[in-house]
Design an enzyme around this catalytic site. Sequence first.
Site, short mmCIF file in Angstrom:
data_model
loop_
_atom_site.label_atom_id
_atom_site.label_comp_id
_atom_site.label_asym_id
_atom_site.label_seq_id
_atom_site.Cartn_x
_atom_site.Cartn_y
_atom_site.Cartn_z
N LYS A 83 38.04 39.59 12.10
CA LYS A 83 37.58 40.35 13.76
C LYS A 83 38.59 40.95 14.85
O LYS A 83 39.66 40.40 14.43
CB LYS A 83 37.14 39.07 14.28
CG LYS A 83 36.39 39.53 15.31
CD LYS A 83 35.50 38.05 15.97
CE LYS A 83 34.59 38.57 17.31
NZ LYS A 83 34.02 37.78 17.79
N SER A 88 28.90 33.06 18.86
CA SER A 88 29.21 34.55 18.13
C SER A 88 29.65 34.85 16.94
O SER A 88 29.73 35.69 15.69
CB SER A 88 30.70 34.95 19.33
OG SER A 88 30.09 35.57 20.35
N SER A 138 29.31 38.30 19.02
CA SER A 138 29.92 39.49 19.13
C SER A 138 30.65 39.50 18.05
O SER A 138 31.07 40.62 18.24
CB SER A 138 31.01 39.05 20.04
OG SER A 138 31.54 38.10 19.88
N1 GLN Z 1 26.77 35.81 23.37
C1 GLN Z 1 27.95 35.12 24.44
C2 GLN Z 1 28.45 35.42 24.99
O1 GLN Z 1 28.25 36.87 25.81
C3 GLN Z 1 28.55 34.43 23.14
C4 GLN Z 1 29.16 34.99 23.29
C5 GLN Z 1 30.87 33.90 22.34
O2 GLN Z 1 30.25 33.45 21.47
N2 GLN Z 1 31.84 34.81 22.06
O3 GLN Z 1 28.93 35.21 26.15
#
Ligand code: GLN
Length: 482
Positions: free
Chosen positions: A75, A174, A150
Amino acid sequence: MHKKTLIELSQALQQRSCSSVELTRYFLERIQNAQHLNSFITVATELALDQARVADARLAQGNATPLTGIPLAHKDIFCTLGVKTSAGSKMLDNFNAPYNATIVEQCQAAGLVMLGKTNMDEFAMGSSNETSFYGPVKNPWDIESVPGGSSGGSAAAVAARLCPIATATDTGGSIRQPAAFCGITGLKPTYGLVSRYGMIAFASSLDQGGPMGHSAEDVALLLNAMAGFDARDSTSLNHPKEDYSTSLHDHISGLKIGVPKEFFGEGLNADVGKVLETALSELEQAGATLHDIKLPHTHLSVPAYYIIAPAECSSNLSRYDGVRFGHRCDHPEDLLDLYERSRGEGFGVEVKRRIMIGTYALSAGYYDAYYLQAQKIRRLISNDFHEAFKTVDVILGPTSPTTAFKIGEKINDPISMYLSDINTISVNLAGLPGLSIPAGFVNKLPVGLHIIGNYFSEARILNVAHQYQQRTNWHQQIPAGF
Ligand code: GLN
């Protein structure tokens, strides 16, 4: 070759029936042919081939690990020396990290070959991969749908068989939510098990790196390389090294599965619910027993998270000031202008929204009303799990209440977007491990089964997942055209 499991690929390399250079070229070509998915920000062709040559030499010498020569993707939130690290943001579009993240080093030490860096929501803020400066990632099961976020780039790349395994991070879901939307296996480890050193910070008390792959077996192998104490990360836990592959084959008869009614209430898509029921009865047939449990503070997890995560992000992202690194505006008039325009130009809409919420919640006079309250709720949520694990071994539910939604469907409705993490966020607030595995389809889109364990029970939840995957073939499905 892309249909083989990690163990099969590893055996092919060990027996020298294919070389790492061949395997790397094969996956690089698949990435090239799947550019429409937009799952990679950077493809590191030359570096990958160099690393593959080193791996081949090591395989020839006979001192390889099971992962030596296997290609993977990181990532784009993990710092990589010599390859751009953007965190999906214009702010870091010009950033070349001066060092490798610990997990990047660990993967290199195991002999893994880095194919490139995957697309992601900007600074990991999002559930759909639509907040990336580099544009949205497409879900390989339906290119009009989001891959989740994400870590949408890593999930889409693994699902489309552009790489056998990938790394990702999970602050509120995410790893698990994109794994669910893309029909792959993704593990968010116990907070502190995998080093955060060199992982670009979003919300430090919640962020955790972890592996993605096609099966629990593959994910266990990558976790073996990623887990471990790191003195450079002050929240790293000194937990003894484990081999997560050894207990995969243990039988699960007598396993006590907690089924929280809070995860099966309104908001859960009825068809997703049916898929979950079938999965639960499959595990019952394998000898597990189901127990109704309560996690009474679950409904408070999203509101608490959207105070704590923005508060920590507003503090973490203050380092992007246009001075030391990252985007700098042209011809600043004075220092304030430099700060304002560099940040104004470098950050996207969602990141700015979070910084504003976080700064507000932490400001004098509001701290007690918001941040302190959210921390108290966090404790209540942890206590719910603590109570539950007195009577059950693992907790199961849907990873997400729905399957993947359409690109554009929720991007202008932040609350509805935030609610897509309703089943995953409480796990981060409590610091527990959680795994998402494919459990079926609704309208040709994958459904994820979420397995939550107690602290450091990664081996146990991977064992449950592996036993399920021995009885089902959802994890072997490949999207049409790939
Ligand atoms: N969707 C969640 C957010 O927008 C979690 C994102 C994540 O786990 N990095 O914060």
